[in-house]
Design a protein around this motif. Structure first.
Motif, short mmCIF file in Angstrom:
data_model
loop_
_atom_site.label_atom_id
_atom_site.label_comp_id
_atom_site.label_asym_id
_atom_site.label_seq_id
_atom_site.Cartn_x
_atom_site.Cartn_y
_atom_site.Cartn_z
N ALA A 10 0.86 -1.19 0.00
CA ALA A 10 0.00 0.00 0.00
C ALA A 10 0.89 1.23 0.00
CB ALA A 10 -0.92 0.00 1.21
N PRO A 11 0.42 2.33 -0.62
CA PRO A 11 1.26 3.52 -0.73
C PRO A 11 1.17 4.44 0.49
CG PRO A 11 -0.80 3.89 -1.88
CD PRO A 11 -0.86 2.48 -1.34
N GLY A 12 2.18 5.29 0.62
CA GLY A 12 2.10 6.40 1.56
C GLY A 12 1.27 7.52 0.95
N LYS A 13 1.22 8.65 1.67
CA LYS A 13 0.42 9.76 1.18
C LYS A 13 1.16 11.09 1.39
CE LYS A 13 -1.41 12.50 4.62
NZ LYS A 13 -0.30 12.35 5.53
N ALA A 14 0.80 12.03 0.54
CA ALA A 14 1.26 13.41 0.72
C ALA A 14 0.04 14.31 0.52
CB ALA A 14 2.36 13.76 -0.29
N ILE A 15 0.08 15.47 1.14
CA ILE A 15 -0.95 16.49 0.88
C ILE A 15 -0.42 17.39 -0.23
CG2 ILE A 15 -2.31 18.38 1.82
CD1 ILE A 15 -3.03 15.70 3.02
N LEU A 16 -1.15 17.44 -1.31
CA LEU A 16 -0.74 18.29 -2.43
C LEU A 16 -1.08 19.75 -2.15
CD1 LEU A 16 0.58 18.17 -5.20
CD2 LEU A 16 -1.67 17.73 -6.21
N HIS A 17 -2.31 19.99 -1.75
CA HIS A 17 -2.73 21.35 -1.37
C HIS A 17 -3.81 21.25 -0.30
CE1 HIS A 17 -0.57 23.49 -4.50
NE2 HIS A 17 -1.09 22.70 -5.43
N GLY A 18 -3.89 22.27 0.55
CA GLY A 18 -5.00 22.37 1.49
C GLY A 18 -4.68 22.04 2.93
N GLU A 19 -3.40 21.70 3.24
CA GLU A 19 -3.09 21.42 4.63
C GLU A 19 -3.40 22.65 5.49
OE1 GLU A 19 0.59 20.39 2.66
OE2 GLU A 19 -0.80 21.80 1.78
N HIS A 20 -3.82 22.41 6.70
CA HIS A 20 -4.26 23.41 7.69
C HIS A 20 -5.58 24.07 7.30
CE1 HIS A 20 -0.96 23.17 10.50
NE2 HIS A 20 -0.15 23.06 9.47
N ALA A 21 -5.73 24.50 6.05
CA ALA A 21 -7.02 25.08 5.64
C ALA A 21 -8.14 24.06 5.78
CB ALA A 21 -6.94 25.59 4.20
N VAL A 22 -7.81 22.77 5.59
CA VAL A 22 -8.82 21.72 5.65
C VAL A 22 -9.45 21.64 7.04
CG1 VAL A 22 -7.23 19.83 6.29
CG2 VAL A 22 -9.29 19.33 4.96
N VAL A 23 -8.69 22.01 8.07
CA VAL A 23 -9.20 22.00 9.44
C VAL A 23 -10.32 23.03 9.59
CG1 VAL A 23 -8.56 22.35 11.87
CG2 VAL A 23 -6.95 21.26 10.30
N HIS A 24 -10.33 24.02 8.73
CA HIS A 24 -11.29 25.11 8.81
C HIS A 24 -12.32 25.06 7.67
CE1 HIS A 24 -8.90 26.82 12.05
NE2 HIS A 24 -7.85 26.47 11.34
N GLY A 25 -12.61 23.83 7.20
CA GLY A 25 -13.71 23.62 6.26
C GLY A 25 -13.37 23.88 4.81
N LYS A 26 -12.08 23.86 4.47
CA LYS A 26 -11.67 24.08 3.08
C LYS A 26 -11.23 22.75 2.44
CE LYS A 26 -12.30 28.44 3.90
NZ LYS A 26 -13.55 29.08 3.44
N VAL A 27 -11.15 22.74 1.11
CA VAL A 27 -10.79 21.52 0.37
C VAL A 27 -9.30 21.22 0.53
CG1 VAL A 27 -10.55 20.53 -1.95
CG2 VAL A 27 -12.63 21.80 -1.34
N GLY A 208 -4.23 5.11 1.14
CA GLY A 208 -3.56 3.81 1.06
C GLY A 208 -4.41 2.75 0.40
N THR A 209 -5.72 2.85 0.57
CA THR A 209 -6.64 1.86 -0.02
C THR A 209 -6.88 2.12 -1.49
OG1 THR A 209 -7.75 1.59 2.13
CG2 THR A 209 -8.94 0.85 0.16
N TRP A 210 -7.25 3.34 -1.85
CA TRP A 210 -7.64 3.62 -3.24
C TRP A 210 -6.51 4.18 -4.10
CZ3 TRP A 210 -11.64 4.09 0.45
CH2 TRP A 210 -12.76 3.30 0.19
N GLY A 211 -5.51 4.80 -3.48
CA GLY A 211 -4.45 5.42 -4.27
C GLY A 211 -4.95 6.64 -5.01
N GLY A 212 -4.18 7.08 -6.01
CA GLY A 212 -4.59 8.22 -6.81
C GLY A 212 -4.65 9.49 -5.99
N MET A 213 -5.76 10.21 -6.12
CA MET A 213 -5.95 11.46 -5.39
C MET A 213 -7.33 11.48 -4.75
SD MET A 213 -5.28 15.39 -6.62
CE MET A 213 -6.65 15.55 -7.78
N LEU A 214 -7.40 12.02 -3.55
CA LEU A 214 -8.67 12.14 -2.84
C LEU A 214 -8.95 13.61 -2.55
CD1 LEU A 214 -8.28 9.41 -0.06
CD2 LEU A 214 -9.28 9.12 -2.30
N ARG A 215 -10.22 13.95 -2.66
CA ARG A 215 -10.68 15.29 -2.28
C ARG A 215 -11.30 15.17 -0.89
NH1 ARG A 215 -15.00 19.26 -3.09
NH2 ARG A 215 -14.21 20.96 -4.42
N PHE A 216 -10.81 15.97 0.05
CA PHE A 216 -11.28 15.90 1.43
C PHE A 216 -11.89 17.23 1.81
CE2 PHE A 216 -10.39 16.01 6.12
CZ PHE A 216 -11.19 14.94 6.46
N LEU A 217 -13.15 17.22 2.23
CA LEU A 217 -13.85 18.44 2.61
C LEU A 217 -14.84 18.14 3.72
CD1 LEU A 217 -14.58 21.46 2.16
CD2 LEU A 217 -16.23 20.70 0.43
N SER A 218 -14.64 18.79 4.86
CA SER A 218 -15.57 18.67 6.00
C SER A 218 -15.88 17.22 6.35
CB SER A 218 -16.86 19.44 5.69
OG SER A 218 -16.57 20.80 5.46
#
Length: 397
Positions: A10-27, A208-218
């Protein structure tokens, strides 16, 4: 019970964009990192269960008779739902001698393994097996190493219990599970992450399960169906940091300067959405230099925003400065305050530029790898498809 030998990763992960902002309801956009954790499951008949973690020099074995005593309901149903069995966690912590002050990597990994192993089987069915896990990912660097471990555990033990089938056909080198099986793997991996971290977001195990890219929001995680594979340099500044302290610092700054910081968060949100749009275009039309120019500009803008939030660090400034002298663009990934950064590489970036940049960064005292983002999630491998050096490590135990 007949347990099949298997190798998976299974792969590791990196945050491409949105770290910290995601805590405040951003993508936020989370991407798979092509540094992987590998697991080899081997069926045995010696009445023992063993887990070998050579990365952290942890090698443990138990007699099945010991472990059967930890199962409270030998004839009960296998665990359902996503909540942890608190009573089993408590018994396992006592069995392993884990106190609240003893939360080291080895203890938490072992606890997650035994929890998932025992939960998968009824007492009379506990199988004898040896599991060896080795990772290309550094631990504690915010790159999803524990989630990759949990995903591998979940997939291997679900197959061992017969709950899901091993997907690899005889003529194949690699194979993935169907969507329904992946959802089950992810739910069990989340339990492993909950044991290790207490209150995980679910992003790391989903990547780790799906790979690729995930969009995380709220709290909602959406796997994106198609993303291009992007070359990157991954740099670990090796500066330790506290995610909790950094998150609290950003919150304090927002409370102190709301009219200044709210537009910054909105801008980071727009960066994530713009990046998602560009990456989608790159899968449906010919990739051009303009696509990469936009991605590079987004990296630069976001890094400046992260500095405004107060989560930068002199070592990350050094990373950005060193790579920019080679015409490359970098940003921190994850919590910041040190930790790791990513550098985007265009397809035409020459091997000499990459090698010289890696040397420059290592001369700064950093660890640096060339890798890629956007690759596959958890998958099963034939032995022939695994790199020789990794296979050699897995076969030692």
């Amino acid at each position: 019970m007949h347990v099949k030998d298997c190798i998976l990763s299974a792969p590791g992960k990196a945050i491409l964009h949105g770290e910290h902002a995601v805590v405040h309801g951003k993508v936020a956009l989370a991407v798979s990192l092509n540094l992987r954790t590998y697991l080899k499951l081997k069926a045995t008949n010696d009445g023992k269960v063993c887990i070998n973690l050579p990365n952290i020099n942890s090698f443990l074995c138990w007699d099945l008779t010991e472990l059967k005593l930890l199962v409270s309901d030998p004839c009960g149903k296998k665990e359902e739902g996503s909540l942890l069995n608190a009573e089993l966690v408590k018994r396992l912590r006592e069995f392993l001698g884990i106190t609240n002050g003893n939360l080291d990597t080895s203890s938490m990994a072992t606890l997650a393994f035994l929890y998932i192993y025992i939960s998968m089987f009824r007492s009379s069915e506990l199988p004898s097996l040896t599991m060896t896990v080795w990772s290309e990912l550094p631990t504690g660097a915010g790159l999803g190493s524990s989630a990759a471990f949990s995903v591998c555990l979940a997939a291997a033990l679900l197959c061992a219990s017969g709950t899901i089938a091993t997907p690899l056909k005889e003529s194949e080198h690699n194979a993935r599970w169907c969507q329904e099986d992946l959802e089950l793997i992810n739910s069990w991996a989340f339990r492993g992450e909950t044991i290790i971290h207490g209150n995980p977001s679910g992003v790391d195990n989903a990547v780790g399960t799906w790979g690729g890219m995930l969009r995380f929001l709220s709290g909602k995680i959406i796997p994106l169906s198609r993303v291009p594979l992007l070359r990157i340099l991954l740099t670990n500044t090796k500066v330790p940091r506290s995610t909790k302290v950094l998150v609290a610092g950003v919150k304090d700054k927002i409370n102190k300067f709301p009219t200044i910081m709210t537009p910054v968060l909105d801008s980071v949100d727009a960066i994530s959405c713009t990046c998602e749009k560009v990456l989608s275009e790159m899968t449906s039309e010919p990739i051009t230099g303009e696509h990469y120019k936009i991605l590079e500009e987004l990296v630069d803008i976001n890094q400046h925003h992260l500095n405004v939030m107060g989560v930068g660090h002199p070592t990350l400034d050094t990373l950005c400065r060193v790579t920019l002298t080679r015409g490359l663009h970098s940003k921190l990934t994850g919590a910041g305050g040190g930790g790791c950064g990513i550098t985007l590489l265009r397809p035409e970036t020459s091997a000499s530029v990459v090698q010289n940049t890696v040397k420059d960064l290592r001369d700064c005292g950093f660890d640096c790898w060339e890798t890629s983002i956007g690759g596959p999630g958890v998958q099963q491998h034939s032995p022939h498809s695994v790199k020789e050096d990794i296979l050699e490590i897995l076969n030692q135990y």
